[in-house]
Design an enzyme around this catalytic site. Structure first.
Site, PDB file in Angstrom:
ATOM      1  N   SER A 147       0.826  -1.207   0.000  1.00  0.00           N
ATOM      2  CA  SER A 147       0.000   0.000   0.000  1.00  0.00           C
ATOM      3  C   SER A 147       0.863   1.261   0.000  1.00  0.00           C
ATOM      4  O   SER A 147       1.675   1.464  -0.892  1.00  0.00           O
ATOM      5  CB  SER A 147      -0.964  -0.033   1.187  1.00  0.00           C
ATOM      6  OG  SER A 147      -1.874   1.033   1.125  1.00  0.00           O
ATOM      7  N   ASP A 299      -2.559   6.404  -3.658  1.00  0.00           N
ATOM      8  CA  ASP A 299      -1.434   5.670  -3.085  1.00  0.00           C
ATOM      9  C   ASP A 299      -0.982   4.625  -4.102  1.00  0.00           C
ATOM     10  O   ASP A 299      -1.634   4.425  -5.139  1.00  0.00           O
ATOM     11  CB  ASP A 299      -1.807   5.057  -1.738  1.00  0.00           C
ATOM     12  CG  ASP A 299      -2.901   4.000  -1.832  1.00  0.00           C
ATOM     13  OD1 ASP A 299      -3.556   3.907  -2.885  1.00  0.00           O
ATOM     14  OD2 ASP A 299      -3.098   3.261  -0.854  1.00  0.00           O
ATOM     15  N   ASP A 301      -0.952   1.343  -4.523  1.00  0.00           N
ATOM     16  CA  ASP A 301      -1.784   0.238  -4.993  1.00  0.00           C
ATOM     17  C   ASP A 301      -3.187   0.694  -5.378  1.00  0.00           C
ATOM     18  O   ASP A 301      -4.046  -0.125  -5.688  1.00  0.00           O
ATOM     19  CB  ASP A 301      -1.838  -0.899  -3.971  1.00  0.00           C
ATOM     20  CG  ASP A 301      -2.638  -0.555  -2.723  1.00  0.00           C
ATOM     21  OD1 ASP A 301      -2.545   0.595  -2.268  1.00  0.00           O
ATOM     22  OD2 ASP A 301      -3.349  -1.440  -2.198  1.00  0.00           O
ATOM     23  N   ASP A 303      -5.877   2.141  -3.892  1.00  0.00           N
ATOM     24  CA  ASP A 303      -7.143   1.950  -3.193  1.00  0.00           C
ATOM     25  C   ASP A 303      -7.522   3.192  -2.385  1.00  0.00           C
ATOM     26  O   ASP A 303      -8.580   3.209  -1.756  1.00  0.00           O
ATOM     27  CB  ASP A 303      -7.133   0.687  -2.321  1.00  0.00           C
ATOM     28  CG  ASP A 303      -6.088   0.712  -1.217  1.00  0.00           C
ATOM     29  OD1 ASP A 303      -5.331   1.684  -1.123  1.00  0.00           O
ATOM     30  OD2 ASP A 303      -6.027  -0.267  -0.442  1.00  0.00           O
TER      31      ASP A 303
END
Length: 570
Positions: A147, A299, A301, A303
């Protein structure tokens, strides 16, 4: 764990022929502190899978720790689904060091166990992995990501057959199996009689996903001229699909080029975390050049999305996750209400650490509001239960940490949906009311009351830090807090004990156990304390509601100073 047992683990890794010579050299270079931190425990599943620093050791992310987690997950789905091998598991990854290697190794491990796998030809956003699980009717999914953590980190998230991260009830069996498996070094993969097949997706999943994202628009015909957008993927996964969506819908988008290419070292940004103001430094420079009406930062990734807007002086202001999420909630409910789309079953989902303003906004539209423990997996689970029982109609879900979901074709936070909807919302207020997002949020507060929510974190790195965190949380619980920081406490909720205490006595909390304690003060203020599920830190959440804007602005910092003093922390 004793120092001797740590030493035993360390020496086992040093002696094992499975450990590469490169990793052995790293191990030999470790200080005593580094040895303790790398081996004092086996890396643990938190609120979002396993996450840690890349390197050798049982408390690190490496082939051995990833592989053991994958084997435990595989055995879990093989128990639950008779057709698990044929339905298979989808796997995706982000831009981090070793992400592709861990993806290929995970697919190989699953194939050896007889399970089919689906992977992508390159990095993909987390929500696309969630979508792929549903699209391919898989029994689960794996996302290789850390993340927003620093470049030294990587990790793994595991998903169920609905595309939702495993909730405790489903994770429990995985943890039991994981504990029964041999150590990371001793683990052997038992080859199934028939090897699973690995399939690499073409464009079909991306195209189907983009089509679903486009369908969430509420005002697709808003004029888009004179509405430049600055967009940064922070070197992560959102660039390709994000630009496709914006281009297809005729938005004028200016990507931050120095942060657009995948880079595991995040070389063009001080931090990839949209919760950190430093992530906006380069986007703001570009925004001033192009006179952008909104800045959108995901961010790595993809999400979560951070939002900044220009005020009347041309300065760019960053909204907190509570502010951007609550304003988006209001926009979506208001527009859906106009179209007659809300029903008595309409429900908004959020978390116990998200602003109380969200509930007030939802209720103002006649919509039900439910809150869960931190972790979007609980929201994903609630969506599925609402659909299966036909008792709730999902309208919106969000967390204070910049994650939200608009439409449930994904069952995790979705930055691509959020990118589109934040852009539409900002354009809507500009076109119809000549308001920037700050003015729109202020108008909402004037209508429903001023709110301010702030989050503070204290880091506790390493084995010593882990022990210190436990001591702090124990100290929080051991004191008879009839009063806290000279303010009357009217209710205490201890989610580890699953009990709430107020003037009427003790009641049960019907949520999974979690190391969280919440204080509700007499004047509609809240203090919530919890260890992070993904990083070595304790988070302190302060929520204030008051008719005075001035009071709400200064009060959280005042509360934090007093709590730190009472706990003996800096």
């Amino acid at each position: 764990m004793s120092k001797q047992s740590i030493a035993d683990k360390y020496n086992t890794w040093l002696a094992s022929p499975k450990v590469s010579s490169k990793d052995k050299q790293i191990l030999k270079s470790f200080s005593e502190t580094e040895i303790n931190d790398a081996f004092f425990r086996d890396i643990e599943f938190g609120t979002a899978g396993i996450r840690g620093i890349i390197g050798p050791g049982t408390n690190r992310i490496n082939y051995f720790t990833i592989r053991k987690a994958v084997v435990a997950f595989a055995k879990t789905v093989l128990e639950r689904f008779p057709d698990a091998k044929t339905r298979g598991i989808a796997i995706a990854h982000d831009n981090r060091h070793m992400s592709r290697e861990f993806t290929l190794d995970s697919a190989e491990t699953l194939n050896r166990l007889g399970i089919n796998t689906y992977i992508f030809n390159s990095l993909r956003p987390t929500p696309v992995l969630s979508f792929a699980v549903r699209y391919s009717n898989c029994v689960g999914g794996i996302m290789i990501t850390a993340s927003h953590n620093p470049k030294e980190y990587n990790g793994l998230k595991v998903y169920d057959e609905t595309g939702c991260q495993l909730v405790p009830a489903k994770l429990e069996r995985l943890l039991e199996i994981n504990a029964e498996l041999p150590s990371h070094i001793e683990l052997q993969i038992e080859d199934a009689p028939h090897r699973g097949v690995n399939k690499v997706y073409g464009d079909e999943v991306d195209n189907a996903y983009i089509k679903e994202v486009e369908a969430i628009q509420l005002n697709p015909d808003l004029p888009k001229d004179n509405f430049p957008i600055v967009f940064s993927p922070q070197h992560g996964t959102s660039y390709e699909l994000g630009m496709k969506i914006f281009d297809k819908l005729n938005y004028e988008v200016h990507p931050v080029k120095s942060q657009s290419k995948p880079d595991p070292d995040f070389g063009g940004t001080p931090t990839p975390n949209p919760e950190d103001p430093r992530a906006y430094e380069e986007p703001i420079k570009l925004a001033k050049k192009v006179n952008a009406k909104i800045i959108l930062v995901t961010d790595p990734d993809a999400d979560r999305v951070g939002v900044a807007y220009p005020d009347e002086y041309g300065d760019y202001n960053i909204l907190t996750g509570n502010e951007s999420g609550t304003l988006l909630l209001h926009y979506i409910l208001n527009e859906r209400k106009k179209r007659g789309l809300l029903t008595p079953k309409s429900t908004v989902y959020s978390t116990i650490v998200t602003t109380a303003f969200a509930k007030k906004v939802a209720n103002s539209h006649g919509v039900n509001y439910k809150k869960f423990l931190t972790g979007f997996r609980y929201i994903g689970e609630a969506i599925e239960q609402g659909i299966q029982t036909n008792t709730e109609q999902f309208e919106f879900g969000f967390e204070e940490s910049y994650g939200c979901l608009i439409a449930p074709f994904v069952r995790d936070k979705d930055a691509l949906q959020a990118l589109l909807m934040y852009a539409e919302m900002a354009n809507y207020y500009l076109v119809n009311y000549d308001q920037n997002l700050g003015e729109a949020y202020d108008a909402l507060q004037q209508q429903l009351g001023y709110h301010n929510d702030e989050v503070y974190s204290i880091e506790f790195p390493g084995a010593a830090g882990d022990e210190k965190m436990k001591q702090v949380m124990s100290a929080v619980r051991s004191r008879p807090y009839q009063k806290l920081i000279s303010a009357k406490v009217v209710r205490i909720e201890d989610y580890l004990a699953s009990e709430a205490y107020d003037k009427d006595g003790v009641t049960q909390i019907n949520l999974p156990k979690s190391d969280v304690i919440a204080y509700y003060l007499f004047n509609d203020e809240t203090i919530i304390i919890r260890p992070s599920g993904t990083e070595p830190k304790i988070k302190f959440y302060y929520g204030v509601s008051n008719p005075s804007r001035q009071y709400t602005e200064k009060r959280p910092a005042e509360l934090h100073r007093k709590v730190m003093k009472q706990l003996g922390l800096k």
